[in-house]
Write a protein that holds these residues in place. Structure first.
Motif, short mmCIF file in Angstrom:
data_model
loop_
_atom_site.label_atom_id
_atom_site.label_comp_id
_atom_site.label_asym_id
_atom_site.label_seq_id
_atom_site.Cartn_x
_atom_site.Cartn_y
_atom_site.Cartn_z
N ALA A 4 139.37 101.80 20.63
CA ALA A 4 140.08 102.39 19.55
C ALA A 4 139.79 103.46 18.62
O ALA A 4 140.26 103.86 17.74
N LEU A 5 138.36 103.83 18.98
CA LEU A 5 137.84 104.92 18.19
C LEU A 5 137.51 106.05 19.06
O LEU A 5 136.59 106.94 18.90
N ARG A 6 138.42 106.34 20.04
CA ARG A 6 138.26 107.51 20.91
C ARG A 6 138.50 108.88 20.24
O ARG A 6 137.53 109.74 20.42
N LEU A 7 139.41 109.19 19.49
CA LEU A 7 139.43 110.34 18.78
C LEU A 7 138.26 110.83 17.66
O LEU A 7 137.90 111.86 18.15
N VAL A 45 132.44 117.87 9.31
CA VAL A 45 133.34 117.34 10.11
C VAL A 45 133.10 115.99 10.74
O VAL A 45 134.03 115.26 11.00
N PHE A 46 131.81 115.45 10.74
CA PHE A 46 131.39 114.34 11.11
C PHE A 46 131.99 113.38 10.14
O PHE A 46 132.57 112.23 10.38
N PHE A 47 132.04 113.58 8.83
CA PHE A 47 132.64 112.93 7.84
C PHE A 47 134.21 112.56 7.93
O PHE A 47 134.73 111.57 7.95
N VAL A 48 134.82 113.82 8.52
CA VAL A 48 136.43 113.50 8.77
C VAL A 48 136.22 112.60 10.00
O VAL A 48 137.37 111.73 9.96
N ALA A 49 135.77 112.71 10.87
CA ALA A 49 135.67 111.62 11.98
C ALA A 49 135.40 110.27 11.53
O ALA A 49 135.97 109.35 12.13
N ALA A 50 134.33 110.24 10.74
CA ALA A 50 134.12 108.72 10.19
C ALA A 50 135.49 108.48 9.57
O ALA A 50 135.50 107.05 9.76
N HIS A 51 135.96 109.20 8.86
CA HIS A 51 137.02 108.78 8.11
C HIS A 51 138.34 108.32 8.80
O HIS A 51 138.89 107.19 8.66
N ILE A 52 138.68 109.05 10.05
CA ILE A 52 139.56 108.45 10.87
C ILE A 52 139.27 107.19 11.56
O ILE A 52 140.10 106.29 11.80
N ALA A 53 137.68 107.00 11.72
CA ALA A 53 137.50 105.61 12.35
C ALA A 53 137.58 104.48 11.10
O ALA A 53 137.95 103.42 11.52
N LEU A 54 137.41 104.82 9.93
CA LEU A 54 137.68 103.96 8.86
C LEU A 54 139.20 103.61 8.82
O LEU A 54 139.49 102.31 8.55
N VAL A 55 139.97 104.32 8.87
CA VAL A 55 141.64 104.31 9.05
C VAL A 55 141.89 103.27 10.12
O VAL A 55 142.63 102.48 10.11
N ARG A 56 141.19 103.58 11.37
CA ARG A 56 141.51 102.64 12.50
C ARG A 56 140.97 101.10 12.25
O ARG A 56 141.47 100.00 12.92
N PHE A 57 140.06 100.80 11.20
CA PHE A 57 139.59 99.66 10.94
C PHE A 57 140.50 99.11 9.90
O PHE A 57 140.29 97.91 9.45
N ALA A 58 141.47 99.77 9.31
CA ALA A 58 142.30 99.26 8.31
C ALA A 58 142.83 97.71 8.32
O ALA A 58 142.86 97.01 7.70
N PRO A 59 143.27 97.64 9.88
CA PRO A 59 143.82 96.24 9.89
C PRO A 59 142.60 95.25 9.77
O PRO A 59 143.18 94.03 9.27
N MET A 60 141.80 95.56 10.03
CA MET A 60 140.63 94.23 9.46
C MET A 60 140.17 94.25 8.33
O MET A 60 140.08 93.24 7.58
N LEU A 61 140.05 95.65 7.73
CA LEU A 61 139.42 95.45 6.18
C LEU A 61 140.42 95.58 5.03
O LEU A 61 140.23 95.29 3.70
N SER A 62 141.77 95.68 5.31
CA SER A 62 142.78 95.66 4.43
C SER A 62 143.81 94.77 4.86
O SER A 62 144.23 94.31 6.09
N SER A 63 144.44 94.07 3.88
CA SER A 63 145.62 92.94 4.20
C SER A 63 146.88 93.52 3.90
O SER A 63 147.99 92.99 3.62
N GLU A 64 147.14 94.94 3.55
CA GLU A 64 148.36 95.59 3.04
C GLU A 64 149.74 95.41 4.02
O GLU A 64 150.68 94.90 3.71
N ALA A 65 149.47 95.03 5.34
CA ALA A 65 150.50 94.79 6.35
C ALA A 65 151.07 93.29 5.82
O ALA A 65 152.21 93.09 5.91
N PHE A 66 150.01 92.29 5.50
CA PHE A 66 150.51 91.14 5.18
C PHE A 66 151.45 91.00 3.98
O PHE A 66 152.29 90.52 3.67
N ALA A 67 150.95 91.97 2.87
CA ALA A 67 151.92 92.25 1.75
C ALA A 67 153.18 92.53 2.16
O ALA A 67 154.05 92.17 1.45
N THR A 68 153.30 93.49 3.03
CA THR A 68 154.54 94.31 3.54
C THR A 68 155.30 92.96 3.84
O THR A 68 156.76 92.95 3.50
N CYS A 69 154.89 92.25 4.61
CA CYS A 69 155.66 91.13 5.45
C CYS A 69 156.13 89.99 4.38
O CYS A 69 157.15 89.67 4.59
#
Length: 591
Positions: free
Chosen positions: A415-418, A457-481
């Motif tokens: 999930a972290l290829r990019l 540039v590495f920080f930008v890549a790290a932040h993209i990785a953090l966004v990929r972790f959002a389903p684990m680290l945030s429950s915003e999708a549950f709030a939407t449901c």
């Protein structure tokens, strides 16, 4: 002789790096569970209820924090809406303020090259980036404390009342940011400085009497009002005991109630700062060159002394107390300014070469490691729910903020290829360019700028990785449901199982209180003992008795509690959605 780069061009570069690493990343991911959404709830409550004195989380008094960061974020939410950007924008602006302060201070104490390098280091240190991904007050404390020290030094330099009172104002705001620890750090640093330099008689230049009155006029009213409005908690204790005794004295001694904080082992605590100050920690050997040019001004020499005393005190203080990895963030700017001044004022080209060569070798090793991971995962499908591919090792029992890094597994890499590709290319090329620049020109600033761009540039890549972790680290999708289900059935009642930190983003995104089942713990414990606390706490047996009766029940279950809930409710629950091991259950079929 190369033409010197103008101040405006350097400022534009700094702003560009800041915008890429901090401003752009304020937009996503959504608020994360635990501290990020918990603290955002406190600001949201202010906005909804107009109570700017007593912090509340999920309707319960939250008395352990000072109010200034929440006031700022509440205003930000008023301007930009109740979202992650509004919560994180003040953090990004604070980091920019920290870098600009480093530039101004170092320019006055040393020279423009040192000033630019200090600002560059501040923006591109791993710890500064890492510990501003979530809404915590420590970076604001760092800015205000460093501003107070700069103002104090300016006041001592020229007997300036304006700077003396700026010292007290910044210190008062620091107290309103993180409590009395701000006074401990500032008074210890200034006191040790005056003793060390044998200038105690100059204390009067800081206007101690009128300055103290000014500080009290700013900081005392909130403390007094909070004490008067929050009495009658557990064992008759109110705000004063909980905030001053429990959150200051007992926290330092490791006896705070509840005991939900961990402490880093001594070796890890000290060595971790090589990571938090990376990549600039690689240049530490060059800072200890024997041939050092002393600052030409008294202000420069005093700056070195004050910053050394202050940063040493902060590091020693937190080595003795309970700590989190980010607690020493207020010492980063002083440490980086000291390092910048040593690098620009020393003749240590061999050690700078060694630092850049080490960065190149390390970059190559990282690039090779990422390439191997990419190659091994080339046949694995992309899994948008990265949390389902992670381990659950509970390192530090998840009470240290970096514990989840140990949950990474091979399958999660797909999930972290990019971000992995971006980081691989960056580390393969950037450090080598910086080393080449240095070996050809022997000019520190161009090479350091390349290091900073590489890191950004590495920080930008790290932040993209953090966004990929959002389903684990945030429950915003549950709030939407949940919001969708509540629109279909307005009588539905939502509850979280366990401590609210497990799913704190849910009440934030719902904009309402939710019930907590077996959640009277940690940060919710003391506030729940006040007689006017809303009845949001249910025992498991109470909730099980209500399950299937009356209005529809919606229960959010974190992965850590899934087995317990399955045993509690048995076959009487219906799964609505699941993500990263977390689940949303209901007690009857959906329409």
């Amino acid at each position: 002789m190369p033409r010197p780069v103008s101040r405006s061009v350097r400022l534009l570069l700094l702003l560009s790096l800041w915008a890429a690493a901090f401003l752009a990343s304020s937009i996503s991911p959504p608020l994360l569970d635990d501290a990020d959404a918990t603290h955002s709830q406190a600001a949201q409550y202010m906005l909804h209820h107009g109570d700017w004195v007593t912090l509340h989380v999920d309707g319960i008094r939250y008395l352990e924090k000072a109010p200034l960061p929440y006031w700022i974020v509440a205003v930000s939410m008023k301007l930009f809406g109740e979202n992650a950007f509004a919560a994180h924008l003040p953090l990004a602006l604070t980091v920019l303020g920290l870098a600009l302060l480093a530039w101004r201070w170092a320019a006055r104490a040393f020279d423009e090259d040192t000033a630019f390098l200090a600002a560059l280091m501040t923006l591109t240190s791993t710890g500064v980036f890492l510990f501003t991904r979530v809404f915590i007050p420590d970076v604001l404390l760092a800015l205000l404390l460093c501003l107070s020290l700069y103002a104090a030094l300016r006041a001592l330099e020229g007997d300036s009342p304006r700077h003396a009172y700026l010292f007290w104002i910044a210190l008062a705001l620091a107290v309103l940011t993180k409590g009395l620890v701000a006074l401990v750090f500032a008074f210890a640093a200034i006191g040790l400085f005056l003793l060390f330099t044998r200038r105690l008689r100059e204390l009067s230049k800081l206007r101690p009497v009128t300055g103290t009155l000014l500080m009290l006029a700013i900081a005392a009213p909130w403390h007094i009002l909070a004490g008067l409005r929050n009495t009658g908690g557990a064992n008759g204790h109110g705000f004063f005991w909980f905030y001053f005794v429990n959150e200051h004295i007992l926290r330092f001694l490791g006896r705070r109630l509840p005991r939900d904080y961990n402490k880093m082992p001594a070796a890890a605590y000290w060595l971790a700062h090589l990571v938090w100050l990376f990549p600039w920690s690689l240049f530490l050997p060059a800072a200890f060159s024997r041939r050092q040019a002393e600052p030409r001004s008294t202000f420069g020499r005093d700056t070195l002394t004050l910053l050394a005393l202050y940063s040493a005190f902060v590091l020693l203080f937190f080595s003795l107390s309970t700590n989190q990895e980010y607690y020493t963030l207020p010492a980063y700017l002083p440490l980086l300014m000291l390092l910048a001044s040593r690098l620009t004022q020393s003749d240590s080209s061999k050690r700078i070469t060694l630092a850049l060569a080490s960065f190149t070798v390390l970059g190559a090793a990282i690039a090779i490691t990422l390439f191997v991971g990419l190659w091994q995962s080339r046949a694995l499908p992309f899994n948008p729910d990265i949390g389902s591919a992670l381990a659950r090792r509970a390192v530090g029992n998840y009470t240290l903020s970096m514990s989840h890094f140990f949950d990474l597994t091979g399958p999660s890499f797909a999930a972290l290829r990019l971000p992995a590709i971006i980081a691989m290319i960056t580390f393969a090329i950037g450090p080598a360019i910086a080393l080449t620049q240095w070996t050809k020109q022997r000019r520190l600033i161009p090479a350091a700028t390349t290091v900073a761009i590489t890191t950004t540039v590495f920080f930008v890549a790290a932040h993209i990785a953090l966004v990929r972790f959002a389903p684990m680290l945030s429950s915003e999708a549950f709030a939407t449901c949940i919001r969708t289900l509540e629109q279909r059935d307005p009588t539905a009642q939502t509850a979280l199982y366990g401590d609210q930190a497990y799913g704190s983003s849910i009440p934030f995104y719902l904009g309402q209180e939710v019930a907590l089942v077996d959640g009277r713990s940690t940060s919710m414990l003391f506030g729940s003992t006040f007689p006017d606390a809303p009845p949001i706490f249910l025992t498991p047996s109470q909730y099980a008795a209500q399950w299937g009766i009356g209005p529809r029940k919606l229960l959010f279950v974190p992965d850590e509690k899934r087995q317990v809930v399955d045993q509690l409710l048995g076959t009487r629950s219906i799964l609505v959605m699941t993500q990263s091991g977390k689940a949303l259950l209901t007690d009857r079929p959906l329409p």
